[in-house]
Structure formats: structure tokens, C-alpha cells
Design an enzyme around this catalytic site. Structure first.
Site, short mmCIF file in Angstrom:
data_model
loop_
_atom_site.label_atom_id
_atom_site.label_comp_id
_atom_site.label_asym_id
_atom_site.label_seq_id
_atom_site.Cartn_x
_atom_site.Cartn_y
_atom_site.Cartn_z
N TYR A 179 -50.47 65.27 -37.18
CA TYR A 179 -50.02 64.81 -35.86
C TYR A 179 -48.68 65.43 -35.50
O TYR A 179 -48.49 65.92 -34.38
CB TYR A 179 -49.92 63.28 -35.87
N ILE A 239 -48.32 53.87 -22.96
CA ILE A 239 -47.10 54.35 -22.31
C ILE A 239 -47.40 54.84 -20.90
O ILE A 239 -46.65 54.56 -19.95
CB ILE A 239 -46.45 55.47 -23.14
N ASP A 267 -61.44 64.26 -19.48
CA ASP A 267 -60.69 64.79 -20.61
C ASP A 267 -59.76 65.88 -20.11
O ASP A 267 -60.15 66.69 -19.25
CB ASP A 267 -61.67 65.36 -21.64
N SER A 299 -42.24 63.79 -29.58
CA SER A 299 -42.15 62.78 -30.63
C SER A 299 -41.08 63.14 -31.64
O SER A 299 -40.86 64.31 -31.96
CB SER A 299 -43.49 62.63 -31.35
N GLY A 334 -53.32 60.72 -19.40
CA GLY A 334 -53.21 59.55 -20.25
C GLY A 334 -52.60 58.37 -19.52
O GLY A 334 -52.02 57.46 -20.13
N ALA A 376 -51.24 62.35 -22.33
CA ALA A 376 -52.54 62.31 -23.02
C ALA A 376 -52.41 62.94 -24.40
O ALA A 376 -51.98 64.08 -24.53
CB ALA A 376 -53.59 63.05 -22.19
N ALA A 377 -52.79 62.19 -25.42
CA ALA A 377 -52.71 62.70 -26.79
C ALA A 377 -53.43 61.75 -27.73
O ALA A 377 -53.58 60.56 -27.44
CB ALA A 377 -51.27 62.87 -27.25
#
Length: 354
Positions: A176, A12, A52, A116, A7, A73-74
Site C-alpha cells: 500500500y 473521507i 471505476d 499518506s 471516491g 479513490a484508492a
């Protein structure tokens, strides 16, 4: 240090790449360039491998000679509705499992995970009568009737919100959030099985330059900034009193680099979570007002609208990260909002890695 950043062309991730380069490290960048983050038809920026993270062959190839992985990556945000669940689980959890399996095969033993604060559900609450309590999910009826504050589950008294620490029980309240907690469990299993070292940085509300434009998956700061760019008032849900910890993206990138540089000193076979916030809680209404003032745009409109699965208050106690690594956020709220108001958002042709 050679670091694979998954990512790494994203909001970010691209700042982490910048911070790694500034510290003399060598980032290797993988990004799927999803339309929800980069716009339709985005091309791969220079130095970015478009793939991916679920592509095991691509991941294996990029892991050659890599010392550590910074997994950003998310698929992020609350999404549209529960129909998004397979995409979230596929991107976040299957993607993490494929990456960790490839790391185990390659012998790459150091991982920093983009965690998170959503894993906690609601934040910390104290009842004047009953002490620390954990309120249950807010009901649709209460939200519809404008009762936004969760009451004490024992006596019904109004609660006082406080800072939540890493040792608090986890209680993910949407898809999520569930996928972010699963990522941590997978990383902890990988660490135990391989003797690897892992850290999960539990980000709070990250904002700043290169945020994606207005999409169903964008953060609230991006939604407000997009509205102001159109000359519209930011639409603030509930009564605007939701407490959050808004942390600047450069501070988050600095935390990632500090952790990466410390991984060799950590005990093997472990995953350590760290809250990553500014330590300066603000309400969503305060953030909208500050951003509108900095943009010279219309004042926010408080709508009373709500989303099931949103929590009322969640703010971080990031003292553990400060104590262990000496990390300190450098960008204050007013300074950060002023910069964000003047910066561009990520659009169809804006994808870049510095």
C-alpha cells in the site's frame, strides 16, 4: 469551482463533498463503491456516478467543465497478505494514471491527491549517541520476541521518536505504501508534462463518522469501534505503545478545500506534499482506551500480536500546511473520540453523500 471528487462516496471523500458544498463549490462525484469500503451490494447514493476511475470513458465524461480534481479513490490499508498486491497496484496506480491521462487530454490543470504518511516508513528517530538515524525494517524474530522498538542501527541504543517533516526521505515498507508513493510520482510527472498544479496531502490516521465497518482494509480506529459495538474489548497489537497522529475527518476535509482554493496561486509544473495531521500524537493504546471509555465498553486487551510491514512510530510535523494555508485542526482528540464513539459506522446500507 466545479470539482471532480473521485471516491467521493467514501469515508473521507463524502466529507470533502460536504465541505465543498458548504463553501459554495459544485462537487461532481465518482465512486466505484467497492465492497471493501461500502459493503456488499451497495447502491449508488443520489448524485454519485458509479464508475471505476480506471474507466477512461467515464472519467473523460465527468471532467467536462471541471476546474479541479480531488483524487480520493484508492484501495487502502495493509490488506491481508502480498496476494493483494495486484489489486492495490491496479486500483491505486493504474487508476491514477488513467485519471491523469484524461486530465491532460481535457486540460484540467489542478489536482489534490490523497497522499499518506506511510510513504515515510518509520518516522523520525534520534539516538542519544549518534543523533538522527533511520532504523531498518523490524525483523519478525524481534517482533515475535516482543522487541517492538527499533534500535539504533549504529550502536543498538534505544531511540527517541520525533516528528517527521515533508523533506524526510521516503521509505515505503508495504505494498500500500509503495502505491501511495507511486501516485505522487505519477502526479509530479503529470504536473511537469502539462504545466499542472498538484498537491499531495499526506494524511495521518484519519478517523471519524462514516468509517467503514470491520474489514481487513479498515483503519485501526474502525477496528476498535467495531469491536466495541459488538461488546468486545479492542485488541491492541504489540504493546500499545505505537505512536500515531489521529486526525479528524472533518479537519482533513477542510484541508482539502483549503488546498483546492489555493491551487490557482501555486507555480505550474509542480507537486507540493503537505503532512496533514492533528499535531497531537497519541499511542494506539491511548486511542483504544479513550474510545472504550467513550463507548462505555470493555477495556482494551493488549495482545502482543504484530503485523509485518507495520511501523512502530510515525507522527507528523504539519507546520508547513499551517504556515502556507492557515489551516488548523478544529477537533481535539477527546472531543473527536467521544463523537466517533456515538456515530455509526459505514455498513451494508449506510453509504451516503450529504
Amino acid at each position: 469551482m466545479r470539482v471532480l471528487v473521485t471516491g467521493g462516496a467514501g469515508f473521507i471523500g463524502s466529507h470533502i463533498v460536504d465541505a465543498l458544498q458548504e463553501r459554495g463549490h459544485e462537487p461532481v462525484v465518482l465512486d466505484a463503491l467497492l465492497a471493501s469500503a461500502h459493503g456488499e451490494g451497495a447502491g449508488a447514493p443520489p448524485g454519485v456516478v458509479r464508475a471505476d476511475v480506471r474507466d477512461a470513458d467515464a472519467v473523460r465524461a465527468l471532467l467536462r467543465g471541471v476546474d479541479a480534481v480531488c483524487h480520493q479513490a484508492a484501495m487502502v490499508g495493509l490488506g491481508k497478505d502480498f496476494a493483494d498486491a495486484p489489486d492495490y497496484v491496479g486500483c491505486n496506480d493504474l487508476g491514477t494514471a488513467v485519471l491523469l491521462a484524461a486530465m491532460a487530454e481535457a486540460g484540467t490543470a489542478a489536482l489534490v491527491l490523497a497522499g499518506s504518511m506511510v510513504v515515510y516508513g518509520e518516522g523520525r528517530y534520534d539516538c542519544p549517541q549518534d543523533g538522527p538515524v533511520r532504523p531498518g525494517p523490524r525483523t519478525e524474530r524481534d517482533l515475535r520476541e516482543g522487541r517492538f522498538e527499533p534500535p539504533c542501527p549504529r550502536c543498538g541504543t534505544a531511540l527517541l521518536p520525533g516528528l517527521v517533516g515533508e523533506d524526510a526521505p521516503v521509505d515505503p515498507r508495504n505494498v500500500y505504501a509503495a502505491t501511495k508513493l507511486t501516485q505522487e510520482h505519477l502526479a509530479a510527472s503529470w504536473a511537469r508534462a502539462t504545466g499542472g498544479r498538484a498537491v499531495s496531502l499526506r494524511y495521518h490516521n484519519v478517523y471519524g463518522p462514516r468509517m467503514p465497518r470491520d474489514t481487513p482494509y479498515a483503519g485501526v480506529a474502525s477496528l476498535f469501534r467495531s469491536a466495541l459495538a459488538r461488546g468486545e474489548a479492542p485488541r491492541v497489537f504489540e504493546d500499545g505503545g505505537q505512536l500515531r497522529d489521529f486526525v479528524h475527518v472533518r479537519d482533513v476535509a477542510a484541508a482539502n478545500v483549503a488546498v483546492l482554493e489555493s491551487l490557482g496561486d501555486r507555480p505550474s509544473g509542480t507537486l507540493t506534499p503537505y503532512n496533514t495531521g492533528s499535531g497531537d500524537p497519541r499511542t494506539v493504546g491511548q486511542m483504544a482506551a479513550a474510545l472504550a471509555a467513550a463507548c462505555g465498553g470493555p477495556a482494551p486487551q493488549v495482545t502482543g500480536e504484530y503485523r509485518l510491514g507495520d511501523v512502530r512510530h510515525i507522527t507528523a510535523d504539519s507546520s508547513r500546511l499551517r504556515a502556507d494555508l492557515g489551516w488548523r485542526p478544529a477537533v481535539g482528540f477527546a472531543e473527536g473520540m467521544a463523537e466517533f464513539a456515538a456515530s455509526g459506522l459505514r455498513g451494508m446500507a449506510d453509504v451516503r453523500v450529504s
